[in-house]
Design a protein around this motif. Structure first.
Motif, mmCIF file in Angstrom:
data_model
loop_
_atom_site.group_PDB
_atom_site.id
_atom_site.type_symbol
_atom_site.label_atom_id
_atom_site.label_comp_id
_atom_site.label_asym_id
_atom_site.label_seq_id
_atom_site.Cartn_x
_atom_site.Cartn_y
_atom_site.Cartn_z
ATOM 1 N N ILE A 478 36.558 -42.097 -0.728
ATOM 2 C CA ILE A 478 35.332 -42.011 -1.523
ATOM 3 C C ILE A 478 35.032 -40.538 -1.791
ATOM 4 N N ASN A 479 34.785 -40.204 -3.054
ATOM 5 C CA ASN A 479 34.461 -38.805 -3.328
ATOM 6 C C ASN A 479 33.100 -38.457 -2.728
ATOM 7 N N ASN A 480 32.865 -37.168 -2.544
ATOM 8 C CA ASN A 480 31.677 -36.722 -1.816
ATOM 9 C C ASN A 480 30.376 -37.177 -2.486
ATOM 10 N N LYS A 481 30.366 -37.142 -3.816
ATOM 11 C CA LYS A 481 29.156 -37.521 -4.544
ATOM 12 C C LYS A 481 28.803 -38.986 -4.288
ATOM 13 N N HIS A 482 29.796 -39.860 -4.403
ATOM 14 C CA HIS A 482 29.557 -41.286 -4.166
ATOM 15 C C HIS A 482 29.196 -41.542 -2.709
ATOM 16 N N PHE A 483 29.768 -40.748 -1.801
ATOM 17 C CA PHE A 483 29.459 -40.924 -0.385
ATOM 18 C C PHE A 483 27.992 -40.596 -0.113
ATOM 19 N N GLN A 484 27.484 -39.561 -0.779
ATOM 20 C CA GLN A 484 26.067 -39.212 -0.620
ATOM 21 C C GLN A 484 25.182 -40.348 -1.120
ATOM 22 N N TYR A 485 25.560 -40.976 -2.237
ATOM 23 C CA TYR A 485 24.787 -42.102 -2.758
ATOM 24 C C TYR A 485 24.807 -43.276 -1.775
ATOM 25 N N LEU A 486 25.961 -43.502 -1.169
ATOM 26 C CA LEU A 486 26.081 -44.583 -0.183
ATOM 27 C C LEU A 486 25.147 -44.331 1.002
ATOM 28 N N LEU A 487 25.131 -43.095 1.495
ATOM 29 C CA LEU A 487 24.263 -42.754 2.627
ATOM 30 C C LEU A 487 22.791 -42.878 2.240
ATOM 31 N N GLN A 488 22.463 -42.479 1.019
ATOM 32 C CA GLN A 488 21.069 -42.593 0.571
ATOM 33 C C GLN A 488 20.622 -44.047 0.539
ATOM 34 N N ASP A 493 17.579 -48.427 3.173
ATOM 35 C CA ASP A 493 17.603 -49.679 3.934
ATOM 36 C C ASP A 493 17.114 -49.517 5.371
ATOM 37 N N GLY A 494 16.795 -48.279 5.770
ATOM 38 C CA GLY A 494 16.234 -48.075 7.095
ATOM 39 C C GLY A 494 17.231 -47.862 8.209
ATOM 40 N N LEU A 495 18.507 -47.661 7.859
ATOM 41 C CA LEU A 495 19.508 -47.458 8.904
ATOM 42 C C LEU A 495 19.589 -45.995 9.330
ATOM 43 N N LEU A 496 19.574 -45.087 8.337
ATOM 44 C CA LEU A 496 19.849 -43.683 8.612
ATOM 45 C C LEU A 496 18.667 -42.778 8.291
ATOM 46 N N LYS A 497 18.725 -41.586 8.850
ATOM 47 C CA LYS A 497 17.813 -40.498 8.506
ATOM 48 C C LYS A 497 18.715 -39.333 8.110
ATOM 49 N N LEU A 498 18.597 -38.885 6.855
ATOM 50 C CA LEU A 498 19.505 -37.867 6.337
ATOM 51 C C LEU A 498 18.898 -36.478 6.441
ATOM 52 N N HIS A 499 19.718 -35.527 6.873
ATOM 53 C CA HIS A 499 19.361 -34.120 6.869
ATOM 54 C C HIS A 499 20.260 -33.419 5.850
ATOM 55 N N ASP A 500 20.143 -32.114 5.766
ATOM 56 C CA ASP A 500 20.901 -31.374 4.763
ATOM 57 C C ASP A 500 22.407 -31.609 4.906
ATOM 58 N N THR A 502 23.738 -33.248 7.918
ATOM 59 C CA THR A 502 24.007 -34.242 8.962
ATOM 60 C C THR A 502 23.233 -35.520 8.694
ATOM 61 N N LEU A 503 23.554 -36.523 9.473
ATOM 62 C CA LEU A 503 22.826 -37.782 9.405
ATOM 63 C C LEU A 503 22.624 -38.303 10.819
ATOM 64 N N ALA A 504 21.538 -39.037 11.003
ATOM 65 C CA ALA A 504 21.228 -39.628 12.302
ATOM 66 C C ALA A 504 20.712 -41.036 12.082
ATOM 67 N N LEU A 505 20.703 -41.833 13.136
ATOM 68 C CA LEU A 505 20.076 -43.141 13.031
ATOM 69 C C LEU A 505 18.577 -42.943 12.802
ATOM 70 N N ALA A 506 17.977 -43.863 12.068
ATOM 71 C CA ALA A 506 16.565 -43.717 11.708
ATOM 72 C C ALA A 506 15.678 -43.577 12.940
ATOM 73 N N GLU A 507 16.060 -44.256 14.017
ATOM 74 C CA GLU A 507 15.214 -44.237 15.210
ATOM 75 C C GLU A 507 15.531 -43.078 16.155
ATOM 76 N N PHE A 508 16.529 -42.258 15.802
ATOM 77 C CA PHE A 508 16.922 -41.153 16.684
ATOM 78 C C PHE A 508 15.899 -40.019 16.613
ATOM 79 N N THR A 509 15.357 -39.630 17.762
ATOM 80 C CA THR A 509 14.341 -38.581 17.802
ATOM 81 C C THR A 509 14.888 -37.271 18.332
ATOM 82 N N GLY A 510 16.019 -37.314 18.999
ATOM 83 C CA GLY A 510 16.594 -36.112 19.578
ATOM 84 C C GLY A 510 15.816 -35.594 20.772
ATOM 85 N N GLU A 511 14.978 -36.459 21.371
ATOM 86 C CA GLU A 511 14.191 -36.036 22.538
ATOM 87 C C GLU A 511 15.103 -35.795 23.737
ATOM 88 N N LEU A 512 14.781 -34.740 24.476
ATOM 89 C CA LEU A 512 15.584 -34.390 25.636
ATOM 90 C C LEU A 512 15.117 -35.153 26.860
#
Length: 635
Positions: A478-488, A493-500, A502-512
């Protein structure tokens, strides 16, 4: 896990059953008569555990000419065929008939297993191998590897298992998103449970408690329990050998050839339109209205062939044909079938179903033939589904039109229908859309979720999985552009949280964790206490006894969260507030004095040149200051 079915084929007494016993440890000859005669009469089933740990089901089909109909009942649902040929005999009559059947059913993945090599010398083995390759050169098995084995001495068995493992890896899993269809190849009763039917799930899935329909009987039943590979499961999916315990149906009511389906999803029919090929090996032309035996799924049905554009069909010719059946049959568009002559019984041809429920046609009508040509190509929905299910990627409407030949309006209607049936997923792209099979989207969604969960578990201090790393590892097609659309779409749909990046699960808080939070605070305090000449990162690592990998994780965490600011020297870091204080002091000094030297900065901050120069270079890089000679001025 993939669900793959392997089937055997080959002449009688060429060692199919012994081969399976050697591979699996299971004897598939279960009938007393089979034991006494030393040949397989009924279908046999076994479970194969491969070196990689993957599992496959094996269908052992009979090789004797009298039991070809039983062979046909088992070969229809297989993903990989083992064509078994004895080294001491080579290609024999049933070898040829089985190859014809494999060709007609388009079972394209195969391995030629050359058995009984312990009974011949190397020269003979070489001649037989050459004969086999010559015979198969114009068939779907032309590229099939030939593996010499001995089930007695076990020679070649490890190599065969490794090759099967590789084929299983390369075999695409069947689509489980469609309607349930399980052609029944065996019916029996279990005391205390009642009727059990078995078969290979061609499509869809079946779960405990489901309501099902037995066609063409039309009886509605409910699933009491399910077994796959001898183990009780709550659900079976397409591609699995499955035993289903059904309620309220007597064994006598169900026969091999019946089909377990989603209620009201199929309609049995006495007429089917097909594309038919008469084999080159057929001894004579096939005349209009010839009586034949149709083998479809696990069923055998008598019927007649109505040739729609000729009086007879010559060997090695194709034609549109209407099959008139003496009993109602169950088929789906695109199903493969085999035809045997009524008497004597020989495989003479086969083909593909174009219309499972056909009206009676008048012969020699151009509009009928043109209509069948269109139907052979597929309905718009089927063409779209076939394209999306068969290729990996996201497709624009223009690409779908180009690949299918559909008109724009037909595509729009088809997409809307497939979306309403949850067979196609729309990926929004600004004012346009891309499309992907819903089955593929769900599969990728689950795979991404699993990979990101593992990443969070391994790297809890990181912001998330690097997008490009995920794409290159899992989705390089998959080319990078289409991959970004897939992630969006997955973010919507509530699965992911996108950063510049990286990507994380929507519920991931990164709390230590508690211990991690304390360690972070202690390290920040240690750096903070140094004021404008803090300890280097190497000194911090040494003080807190961090391992190399661990130290890098914490350093990246501090930089990502902005708690530390890296100076131009690789080992020097200020805490965020110390850096801000330093900048404020220098800027205020410059507003009053216009310029500042390295020495003046050192004195202003009560630090050393070791820190002063990297600090000023960092401010230059941020375009707060610029160098003029040996001094700095405000930008």
């Amino acid at each position: 896990m993939k669900h793959i079915i392997i089937g055997t084929a080959g002449h009688v007494d060429h060692g199919k059953t012994l081969l399976i016993k050697t591979l699996t440890g299971m004897d598939t000859d279960r009938l007393k008569e089979e034991k006494e005669r030393g040949i397989s009469i009924e279908l046999g089933f076994a479970q194969l555990k491969l070196p990689s740990g993957k599992q496959a089901g094996i269908v052992d089909v009979p090789g004797h000419e009298k039991f070809i109909k039983n062979m046909l009942a088992g070969v229809g649902g297989i993903d990989l065929v083992l064509l078994v040929i004895a080294a001491d005999e080579g290609v024999m009559p049933q070898t040829k008939e089985h190859v014809d059947i494999i060709q007609l059913l388009q079972v394209k993945k195969g391995i030629v297993v050359l058995t009984k090599i312990d009974m011949v010398d190397e020269e003979w083995l070489s001649l037989v191998t050459e004969e086999i390759r010559e015979y198969l050169k114009d068939t779907v098995l032309s590229e099939a590897p030939v593996v010499p084995v001995s089930s007695t001495t076990k020679q070649g068995i490890p190599q065969l298992l490794d090759l099967i493992d590789q084929f299983v890896d390369d075999t695409e899993e069947r689509n489980s998103s469609g309607k349930l269809r399980l052609p029944i190849d065996r019916v029996f009763s279990v005391t205390g449970f009642g009727t059990v039917v078995t078969g290979t799930l061609l499509s869809g899935r079946v779960s405990t408690g489901d309501t099902v329909e037995i066609m063409p009987l039309g009886t509605v039943s409910r699933v009491r329990s399910i077994q796959v590979h001898g183990k009780k499961v709550e659900q079976a999916r397409a591609g699995q050998r499955t035993a289903v315990n059904i309620i309220g149906v007597e064994v006598e009511e169900v026969k091999r050839g019946s089909v377990l389906v989603t209620p009201n999803s199929v309609e049995p029919s006495h007429r089917m339109d097909v594309k038919f090929l008469l084999l080159e090996s057929a001894e004579k032309p096939l005349k209009n209205r010839a009586r034949v035996r149709l083998y479809l799924g696990t069923d055998e049905i008598l019927g007649r062939v109505r040739l729609l554009d000729r009086e007879e069909i010559e060997p090695n010719q194709e034609a549109y044909v209407q099959l008139e059946l003496e009993e109602r049959g169950i088929a789906g568009k695109g199903d493969r079938f085999v035809i045997r002559s009524y008497s004597p019984m020989r495989t003479i041809g086969g083909g593909v179903v174009i219309e499972p429920n056909a009206p009676k046609h008048k012969r020699y009508r151009s509009e009928v033939l043109e209509g069948l040509a269109t139907k052979e190509k597929g309905t718009p929905e089927e063409l779209v589904n076939q394209l999306l299910a068969g290729k990996q990627g996201l497709f624009s409407p223009e690409e779908i039109i180009e690949a299918t030949g559909l008109a724009g309006d037909d595509l729009k209607i088809s997409i809307e229908k497939l979306q309403s049936e949850q067979q196609v997923k729309c990926i929004p792209v600004d004012k346009k859309s891309l499309y992907i099979a819903q089955f593929t989207y769900n599969k990728w969604r689950q795979e991404i979720k699993s990979m990101v969960i593992n990443y969070h578990r391994e790297y809890p201090l990181r912001e998330g999985y690097p997008k490009e790393e995920l794409r290159s590892r899992k989705f390089p097609f998959i080319n990078n552009k289409h991959f970004q659309y897939l992630l969006q779409a997955m973010e919507i749909d509530g699965l992911l949280k996108l950063h510049d990046k990286t990507l994380a699960l929507a519920e991931f808080t990164g709390e230590l964790s508690g211990s991690q939070q304390k360690l972070v605070q202690d390290m920040i305090c240690a750096i903070q206490e140094g004021n404008f000449q803090p300890p280097s990162w190497v000194e911090v690592v040494k003080k807190f006894r961090l391992k190399d990998a661990e130290s890098q994780e914490y350093l990246q965490y501090f930089l990502r969260t902005g708690q530390l600011v890296k100076l131009s020297d690789d080992e020097l870091y200020y805490t965020a507030d110390r850096y801000q204080q330093a900048k404020t002091k220098i800027v205020e000094y410059l507003k009053e004095n216009k310029e500042i030297s390295v020495a003046q900065t050192r004195d202003l901050l009560k630090t050393s040149r070791k820190f002063t120069l990297p600090l000023l270079e960092t401010m230059d890089r941020e375009r707060l200051t610029r160098r003029v000679g040996d001094n700095r001025v405000l930008v």
